[in-house]
Design a protein around this motif. Structure first.
Motif, PDB file in Angstrom:
ATOM      1  N   LYS A 272      10.265   4.268  -3.679  1.00 30.01           N
ATOM      2  CA  LYS A 272      10.022   3.108  -2.891  1.00 30.01           C
ATOM      3  C   LYS A 272       8.612   3.730  -2.033  1.00 30.01           C
ATOM      4  CE  LYS A 272      13.977   0.728  -3.041  1.00 30.01           C
ATOM      5  NZ  LYS A 272      15.359   0.259  -2.191  1.00 30.01           N
ATOM      6  N   ARG A 273       7.881   2.962  -1.521  1.00 28.62           N
ATOM      7  CA  ARG A 273       6.881   3.197  -0.576  1.00 28.62           C
ATOM      8  C   ARG A 273       7.554   3.520   0.783  1.00 28.62           C
ATOM      9  NH1 ARG A 273       3.398  -0.746   0.634  1.00 28.62           N
ATOM     10  NH2 ARG A 273       1.965   0.615   1.538  1.00 28.62           N
ATOM     11  N   ARG A 274       7.299   4.820   1.317  1.00 31.38           N
ATOM     12  CA  ARG A 274       7.933   4.845   2.531  1.00 31.38           C
ATOM     13  C   ARG A 274       7.075   5.633   3.374  1.00 31.38           C
ATOM     14  NH1 ARG A 274      12.255   9.884   1.463  1.00 31.38           N
ATOM     15  NH2 ARG A 274      10.767  11.084   0.365  1.00 31.38           N
ATOM     16  N   PHE A 275       5.637   5.762   3.424  1.00 24.91           N
ATOM     17  CA  PHE A 275       4.748   6.353   4.236  1.00 24.91           C
ATOM     18  C   PHE A 275       4.380   5.798   5.215  1.00 24.91           C
ATOM     19  CE2 PHE A 275       1.125   8.973   5.207  1.00 24.91           C
ATOM     20  CZ  PHE A 275       1.421  10.201   4.652  1.00 24.91           C
ATOM     21  N   THR A 276       4.502   4.449   5.441  1.00 18.37           N
ATOM     22  CA  THR A 276       4.394   3.447   6.594  1.00 18.37           C
ATOM     23  C   THR A 276       5.014   3.967   7.624  1.00 18.37           C
ATOM     24  OG1 THR A 276       4.218   1.669   5.354  1.00 18.37           O
ATOM     25  CG2 THR A 276       4.392   1.169   7.440  1.00 18.37           C
ATOM     26  N   TRP A 277       4.582   4.022   9.049  1.00 16.04           N
ATOM     27  CA  TRP A 277       5.070   4.664  10.262  1.00 16.04           C
ATOM     28  C   TRP A 277       6.365   3.873  10.426  1.00 16.04           C
ATOM     29  CZ3 TRP A 277       1.829   5.673  15.165  1.00 16.04           C
ATOM     30  CH2 TRP A 277       1.186   6.935  14.860  1.00 16.04           C
ATOM     31  N   LEU A 278       6.498   2.526  10.452  1.00 22.90           N
ATOM     32  CA  LEU A 278       7.614   2.012  10.646  1.00 22.90           C
ATOM     33  C   LEU A 278       8.743   2.409  10.074  1.00 22.90           C
ATOM     34  CD1 LEU A 278       9.333  -0.011  12.397  1.00 22.90           C
ATOM     35  CD2 LEU A 278       8.563  -1.681  10.929  1.00 22.90           C
ATOM     36  N   LYS A 279       8.665   2.460   8.558  1.00 26.04           N
ATOM     37  CA  LYS A 279       9.833   2.952   7.773  1.00 26.04           C
ATOM     38  C   LYS A 279       9.884   4.398   7.910  1.00 26.04           C
ATOM     39  CE  LYS A 279      11.679   2.020   3.257  1.00 26.04           C
ATOM     40  NZ  LYS A 279      11.608   1.441   1.957  1.00 26.04           N
ATOM     41  N   ALA A 280       9.040   5.079   8.058  1.00 29.28           N
ATOM     42  CA  ALA A 280       9.482   6.666   8.105  1.00 29.28           C
ATOM     43  C   ALA A 280       9.969   6.902   9.487  1.00 29.28           C
ATOM     44  CB  ALA A 280       8.076   7.224   8.022  1.00 29.28           C
TER      45      ALA A 280
ATOM     46  N   SER B  56      -8.090   6.247   1.132  1.00 35.60           N
ATOM     47  CA  SER B  56      -7.566   7.446   1.682  1.00 35.60           C
ATOM     48  C   SER B  56      -7.125   7.238   3.110  1.00 35.60           C
ATOM     49  CB  SER B  56      -8.230   8.653   1.471  1.00 35.60           C
ATOM     50  OG  SER B  56      -9.480   8.649   1.964  1.00 35.60           O
ATOM     51  N   MET B  57      -7.950   6.567   3.626  1.00 41.86           N
ATOM     52  CA  MET B  57      -7.934   6.200   5.282  1.00 41.86           C
ATOM     53  C   MET B  57      -6.981   4.743   5.304  1.00 41.86           C
ATOM     54  SD  MET B  57     -12.144   5.920   5.639  1.00 41.86           S
ATOM     55  CE  MET B  57     -13.243   6.728   4.659  1.00 41.86           C
ATOM     56  N   ARG B  58      -6.283   4.262   4.359  1.00 38.53           N
ATOM     57  CA  ARG B  58      -5.269   3.333   4.642  1.00 38.53           C
ATOM     58  C   ARG B  58      -3.747   3.784   4.384  1.00 38.53           C
ATOM     59  NH1 ARG B  58      -8.491  -0.721   0.983  1.00 38.53           N
ATOM     60  NH2 ARG B  58      -6.827  -2.192   1.543  1.00 38.53           N
ATOM     61  N   VAL B  59      -3.766   5.083   4.156  1.00 31.04           N
ATOM     62  CA  VAL B  59      -2.443   5.617   3.794  1.00 31.04           C
ATOM     63  C   VAL B  59      -1.879   6.093   5.367  1.00 31.04           C
ATOM     64  CG1 VAL B  59      -1.065   7.040   2.577  1.00 31.04           C
ATOM     65  CG2 VAL B  59      -2.922   5.843   1.290  1.00 31.04           C
ATOM     66  N   GLY B  60      -0.662   5.644   5.587  1.00 31.57           N
ATOM     67  CA  GLY B  60      -0.104   6.347   6.725  1.00 31.57           C
ATOM     68  C   GLY B  60      -0.677   5.990   7.999  1.00 31.57           C
ATOM     69  N   GLY B  61       0.117   6.416   9.291  1.00 31.33           N
ATOM     70  CA  GLY B  61      -0.244   6.054  10.415  1.00 31.33           C
ATOM     71  C   GLY B  61      -0.335   4.635  10.733  1.00 31.33           C
ATOM     72  N   PRO B  62      -1.127   4.222  11.987  1.00 31.47           N
ATOM     73  CA  PRO B  62      -1.209   2.513  12.292  1.00 31.47           C
ATOM     74  C   PRO B  62      -2.144   2.086  11.312  1.00 31.47           C
ATOM     75  CG  PRO B  62      -2.438   4.152  13.946  1.00 31.47           C
ATOM     76  CD  PRO B  62      -1.562   5.146  12.932  1.00 31.47           C
ATOM     77  N   SER B  63      -2.966   2.724  10.545  1.00 30.82           N
ATOM     78  CA  SER B  63      -4.133   2.138   9.605  1.00 30.82           C
ATOM     79  C   SER B  63      -3.098   1.467   8.654  1.00 30.82           C
ATOM     80  CB  SER B  63      -4.667   3.193   8.677  1.00 30.82           C
ATOM     81  OG  SER B  63      -5.807   3.639   9.789  1.00 30.82           O
ATOM     82  N   GLU B  64      -1.981   2.128   8.168  1.00 34.53           N
ATOM     83  CA  GLU B  64      -1.307   1.380   6.896  1.00 34.53           C
ATOM     84  C   GLU B  64      -0.562   0.150   7.641  1.00 34.53           C
ATOM     85  OE1 GLU B  64       2.187   2.431   3.754  1.00 34.53           O
ATOM     86  OE2 GLU B  64       0.661   4.077   4.462  1.00 34.53           O
ATOM     87  N   ILE B  65       0.139   0.402   8.801  1.00 34.69           N
ATOM     88  CA  ILE B  65       0.771  -0.871   9.376  1.00 34.69           C
ATOM     89  C   ILE B  65      -0.085  -2.159   9.668  1.00 34.69           C
ATOM     90  CG2 ILE B  65       1.994  -1.583  11.477  1.00 34.69           C
ATOM     91  CD1 ILE B  65       2.863   1.197  11.934  1.00 34.69           C
TER      92      ILE B  65
END
Length: 361
Positions: free
Chosen positions: A16-24, A196-205
């Protein structure tokens, strides 16, 4: 374990995708994050209520709490609601672009949640290089009274890693963001904000809000500083899906409302920070409870409970560090990592032939 950036053998696993800040961040304290202190922008003493940016909706919603007012879409005409939604989408696009392609900065981060009936505060740092590099660094540490927990996310623009440690148990995941960019180029996409700029951190949220939430734009303030606020309410289609998966009702701790507060002006001290996120709030459905009315009686009060609050503060511009600063040094050779790249191929609709994939290797 030897890390091989060209090994895509696990792309098609059920990870499952879990790189998003909230889920991580939820993972970082054992999956028990519940409620941050306070009840959102509207209820914080230093923050005024959110005002949707249409005259009619502002008049109709005057005097109501934000949590209730933002849910009352009937207070807006269809045309004004559409305009507000378009403005919110445009603002999110601008913020993501500023994170991805803007000037480098770093800041401090605080997350407030409740677990086991008490508040837990996590503190950390966030460094965003911007300039189209896809490079960022984030770390957060927490202590819930029983154990220490840590979250570490880092990307050099080619590989993005997440390392979480929960009471001594380590988990690793990786996204080959360099391949995602190459896949987009193969498909002749020329977006300013690369995958690459939309994976992780607030950008992904921010990038995923459109998928799950109906958005509109509002205004607020924090300590006298004006804010633009993107208000997101869970889409009905998403709500129905969650209900089916949860057995007929929305779980109390599922975020059905999101508030993203964005700085409207530059900071007076640093001359920097305009257009960057200040707070990201995830809230539940309205909950009714009994409270004392001040005269010895009880009254019913309905408001949302905050599931997660991320605050970004002490934002300052910096000189971009060397790329070596963003290389992940794996010190957990015995821990197998989950390669989540395929999940992001689906997310960004990157579908290429085996020949093109082999060429990248």
């Amino acid at each position: 374990m030897k890390i091989d950036r060209h090994d895509h053998s696990s792309w098609y696993g059920c990870v499952k995708r879990r790189f998003t800040w909230l889920k991580a961040a939820i993972v970082a304290v054992g999956g028990s994050f519940v409620l941050a202190s306070g009840h959102g922008l509207a209820q914080s003493p230093a923050v005024t209520r959110i005002e949707p940016q249409t005259r009619q909706s502002a008049e109709n919603e005057a005097g109501r709490e934000v949590a209730n007012a933002a849910d009352s879409s009937s207070a807006e005409t269809e045309d004004s609601h559409s305009q507000s939604s378009i403005a919110a989408d445009k603002l999110l696009t601008q913020v993501i672009d500023r994170l991805a392609n803007g000037k480098p900065f770093d800041c401090k981060v605080r997350q407030r949640v409740r677990t086991a009936g008490r508040e837990v505060v996590g503190v950390g740092t966030y460094l965003q290089v911007g300039g189209g590099t896809g490079q960022f660094f984030f770390q957060m540490k927490m202590h819930d009274g029983q154990g220490k927990h840590a979250l570490h996310q880092i990307s050099d623009g080619r590989l993005a890693w997440t390392r979480s440690e929960i009471s001594g148990k380590v988990a690793l995941s990786r996204v080959d963001v360099g391949w995602l960019d190459e896949g987009a180029r193969t498909l002749r996409r020329r977006d300013r904000v690369k995958p690459s700029m939309r994976v992780g951190g607030p950008s992904e949220i921010l990038d995923t809000l459109d998928d799950h939430y109906d958005l509109k734009l509002g205004r607020s303030s924090l300590e006298g500083k004006p804010l633009l606020v993107v208000i997101g309410n869970l889409k009905q289609s998403r709500r129905d899906k969650v209900k089916r998966l949860a057995g007929g009702s929305i779980p109390n701790l599922y975020p059905t409302r999101v508030n993203v507060a964005i700085a409207q002006d530059e900071d007076s001290k640093t001359g920097f920070g305009k257009g960057l996120p200040v707070r990201i709030e995830h809230l539940s459905d309205p909950i009714t409870s009994s409270v004392e009315d001040g005269e010895g009686g009880q009254k019913q009060q309905t408001r949302r409970q905050m599931i997660s609050l991320l605050e970004f503060y002490s934002v300052r511009p910096i000189t971009a560090p060397p790329i070596e600063r963003f290389r992940f040094e794996n010190q957990d050779a015995e821990v197998d990592f989950a390669n989540e790249t395929h999940r992001y191929e689906e997310r960004f609709d990157i579908r290429v032939s085996a020949k093109e994939r082999a060429r990248y290797r």
